[in-house]
Design a protein around this motif. Structure first.
Motif, PDB file in Angstrom:
ATOM      1  N   PRO A 111     -15.595 -16.473-120.685  1.00 23.28           N
ATOM      2  CA  PRO A 111     -15.369 -15.437-119.463  1.00 23.28           C
ATOM      3  C   PRO A 111     -14.403 -14.224-119.521  1.00 23.28           C
ATOM      4  O   PRO A 111     -14.869 -13.341-118.638  1.00 23.28           O
ATOM      5  N   GLY A 112     -13.660 -14.055-120.400  1.00 17.34           N
ATOM      6  CA  GLY A 112     -13.229 -12.694-120.592  1.00 17.34           C
ATOM      7  C   GLY A 112     -13.912 -11.790-121.099  1.00 17.34           C
ATOM      8  O   GLY A 112     -14.037 -10.516-120.737  1.00 17.34           O
ATOM      9  N   VAL A 113     -15.008 -12.191-122.035  1.00 14.94           N
ATOM     10  CA  VAL A 113     -16.293 -11.245-122.178  1.00 14.94           C
ATOM     11  C   VAL A 113     -16.766 -10.941-121.011  1.00 14.94           C
ATOM     12  O   VAL A 113     -17.302  -9.595-120.762  1.00 14.94           O
ATOM     13  N   SER A 154     -20.021 -17.127-114.085  1.00 13.74           N
ATOM     14  CA  SER A 154     -21.302 -17.632-114.825  1.00 13.74           C
ATOM     15  C   SER A 154     -20.965 -17.739-116.413  1.00 13.74           C
ATOM     16  O   SER A 154     -21.737 -18.559-116.911  1.00 13.74           O
ATOM     17  N   ARG A 155     -20.164 -17.151-116.876  1.00 12.32           N
ATOM     18  CA  ARG A 155     -19.671 -17.408-118.252  1.00 12.32           C
ATOM     19  C   ARG A 155     -18.748 -18.853-118.482  1.00 12.32           C
ATOM     20  O   ARG A 155     -18.525 -19.108-119.435  1.00 12.32           O
ATOM     21  N   TRP A 156     -17.980 -19.292-117.359  1.00 11.93           N
ATOM     22  CA  TRP A 156     -17.435 -20.361-117.401  1.00 11.93           C
ATOM     23  C   TRP A 156     -18.109 -21.598-117.460  1.00 11.93           C
ATOM     24  O   TRP A 156     -17.908 -22.460-118.097  1.00 11.93           O
ATOM     25  N   CYS A 157     -19.158 -21.338-116.649  1.00 10.25           N
ATOM     26  CA  CYS A 157     -19.874 -22.631-116.273  1.00 10.25           C
ATOM     27  C   CYS A 157     -20.413 -23.257-117.507  1.00 10.25           C
ATOM     28  O   CYS A 157     -20.533 -24.648-117.733  1.00 10.25           O
ATOM     29  N   PRO A 158     -21.044 -22.677-118.589  1.00  5.79           N
ATOM     30  CA  PRO A 158     -21.739 -23.203-119.773  1.00  5.79           C
ATOM     31  C   PRO A 158     -20.771 -23.830-120.508  1.00  5.79           C
ATOM     32  O   PRO A 158     -21.177 -24.931-121.502  1.00  5.79           O
ATOM     33  N   LEU A 159     -19.391 -23.372-120.321  1.00  8.63           N
ATOM     34  CA  LEU A 159     -18.341 -24.227-121.300  1.00  8.63           C
ATOM     35  C   LEU A 159     -18.290 -25.762-120.951  1.00  8.63           C
ATOM     36  O   LEU A 159     -17.797 -26.547-121.553  1.00  8.63           O
ATOM     37  N   GLN A 166     -16.872 -30.358-129.389  1.00  9.47           N
ATOM     38  CA  GLN A 166     -16.750 -30.102-127.911  1.00  9.47           C
ATOM     39  C   GLN A 166     -15.344 -29.616-127.827  1.00  9.47           C
ATOM     40  O   GLN A 166     -14.477 -29.744-128.405  1.00  9.47           O
ATOM     41  N   MET A 167     -15.652 -28.945-126.699  1.00 10.85           N
ATOM     42  CA  MET A 167     -14.207 -28.116-125.836  1.00 10.85           C
ATOM     43  C   MET A 167     -13.264 -28.840-125.397  1.00 10.85           C
ATOM     44  O   MET A 167     -13.801 -29.768-124.641  1.00 10.85           O
ATOM     45  N   SER A 168     -11.955 -28.685-125.726  1.00 10.07           N
ATOM     46  CA  SER A 168     -10.968 -29.420-125.246  1.00 10.07           C
ATOM     47  C   SER A 168     -10.728 -29.028-123.806  1.00 10.07           C
ATOM     48  O   SER A 168     -10.891 -27.959-123.294  1.00 10.07           O
ATOM     49  N   LYS A 169     -10.056 -29.827-123.186  1.00  9.42           N
ATOM     50  CA  LYS A 169      -9.688 -29.721-121.709  1.00  9.42           C
ATOM     51  C   LYS A 169      -8.701 -28.514-121.471  1.00  9.42           C
ATOM     52  O   LYS A 169      -8.731 -27.708-120.791  1.00  9.42           O
ATOM     53  N   ALA A 170      -7.857 -28.211-122.804  1.00  6.89           N
ATOM     54  CA  ALA A 170      -6.826 -27.059-122.688  1.00  6.89           C
ATOM     55  C   ALA A 170      -7.602 -25.798-122.725  1.00  6.89           C
ATOM     56  O   ALA A 170      -7.238 -24.776-122.209  1.00  6.89           O
ATOM     57  N   ALA A 171      -8.545 -25.792-123.632  1.00  5.30           N
ATOM     58  CA  ALA A 171      -9.552 -24.484-123.844  1.00  5.30           C
ATOM     59  C   ALA A 171     -10.097 -24.307-122.584  1.00  5.30           C
ATOM     60  O   ALA A 171     -10.434 -23.225-122.186  1.00  5.30           O
ATOM     61  N   LEU A 172     -10.834 -25.310-121.946  1.00  4.02           N
ATOM     62  CA  LEU A 172     -11.519 -24.948-120.696  1.00  4.02           C
ATOM     63  C   LEU A 172     -10.698 -24.427-119.569  1.00  4.02           C
ATOM     64  O   LEU A 172     -11.102 -23.838-118.739  1.00  4.02           O
ATOM     65  N   ALA A 173      -9.422 -24.806-119.840  1.00  4.42           N
ATOM     66  CA  ALA A 173      -8.305 -24.360-118.786  1.00  4.42           C
ATOM     67  C   ALA A 173      -8.075 -23.036-118.804  1.00  4.42           C
ATOM     68  O   ALA A 173      -8.019 -22.175-117.874  1.00  4.42           O
ATOM     69  N   VAL A 174      -7.822 -22.592-120.093  1.00  8.20           N
ATOM     70  CA  VAL A 174      -7.841 -21.255-120.581  1.00  8.20           C
ATOM     71  C   VAL A 174      -8.915 -20.485-120.143  1.00  8.20           C
ATOM     72  O   VAL A 174      -8.676 -19.061-119.454  1.00  8.20           O
TER      73      VAL A 174
END
Length: 275
Positions: free
Chosen positions: A47-49, A164-169, A192-200
């Motif tokens: 999402p930062g991108v 829209s770039r957070w949603c695919p994660l 698989q992405m961790s919950k911590a990474a999804l929160a970031v």
């Protein structure tokens, strides 16, 4: 858990290098470094991108509005050129994924055959049709928003590109990777992405969404967010049912559909207010 500041910047720049045309080369690339673990960590900054895509799109739209906003087709021109700008910035990375998914899922009901079609770099009829319709829909919605006001267009572009770039994660967090990990576009996301990474990743969305609320209100922003989430749920069910997981192309297609859905939700609110 927060990343150390040095790692945060390195992971972000790695995401920029992976998802855009912006050059991260030479001494900067040497300082950033590379490892499979870093590449996986960089996904949290997707999402930062989107911030870069949003700033670029908003800048182009604002310039177009300043130069040609008084013309009958000014909003349409701003919509077209801002879309061209972001497609160039990302190298059509996500649009390519949308075309490949449409070709794969449209070309065969068999899971293995569908995955093989997605790997083919050639575009087929399903992919071409999906890409044309997606771009036309995106431009039409942005033109509608721009015709309402420049503020509505900029708010939608700013929040839409990031959300829209957070949603695919979410797909990475909840579905297994089913592509060829050695050659896949989604290689950094094979785990698989961790919950911590999804929160970031979610934290990256706060400022653009808050700015959209300030500029256009909670209804405008909330409608965009909800419509994008509905598109996400639909894509997750489709990918789970058809290929039993996600691929890089599936993530790109999800980003595109969620971006369009965000613009749709926002456009519905300005249309209702104008009626």
């Amino acid at each position: 858990m927060c990343e150390p500041s040095g790692n945060f910047v390195r992971h972000y720049l790695l995401a920029v290098q992976f998802f855009t045309r912006i050059p991260v080369t030479g001494r900067l690339a040497a300082w950033v470094g590379f490892s499979p673990a870093m590449l996986r960590a960089s996904a949290a900054h997707f999402p930062g991108v989107g911030w870069l895509a949003a700033i670029w799109a908003c800048g182009v739209a604002a310039v177009c509005s300043t130069l040609w906003g008084h013309l009958p087709y000014g909003p349409l021109l701003a919509a077209v050129l801002s879309t061209v700008a972001t497609v160039w910035l990302t190298g059509a990375f996500h649009e390519d994924g949308l075309a490949d998914v449409a070709d794969g899922l449209g070309g065969s009901a068999d899971r293995t055959r569908a995955l093989d079609i997605m790997k083919d770099s050639r575009i087929g009829a399903y992919g071409a049709i999906a890409l044309v319709l997606a771009l036309l829909t995106k431009v039409a919605l942005l033109a509608l928003l721009g015709a309402h006001s420049l503020s509505a267009l900029l708010a939608a572009l700013g929040a839409g590109h990031v959300w829209s770039r957070w949603c695919p994660l979410v797909l990475v967090h909840t579905l297994p990777h089913v592509g060829d990990t050695a050659t896949s576009k989604s290689k950094p996301l094979a785990d698989q992405m961790s919950k911590a990474a999804l929160a970031v990743a979610l934290l990256w969305c706060f400022v653009p969404l808050a700015l959209a609320v300030v500029a256009q209100g909670a209804l405008f922003t909330g409608a965009g967010v909800v419509c994008a989430l509905l598109a996400l749920v639909w894509m997750r069910r489709l990918l789970q049912r058809r290929i039993r997981g996600f691929t890089g192309d599936g993530l790109g297609a999800t980003q595109q559909l969620c971006e369009i859905a965000f613009y749709l939700g926002a456009a519905l609110t300005v249309s209702s207010l104008a009626a």
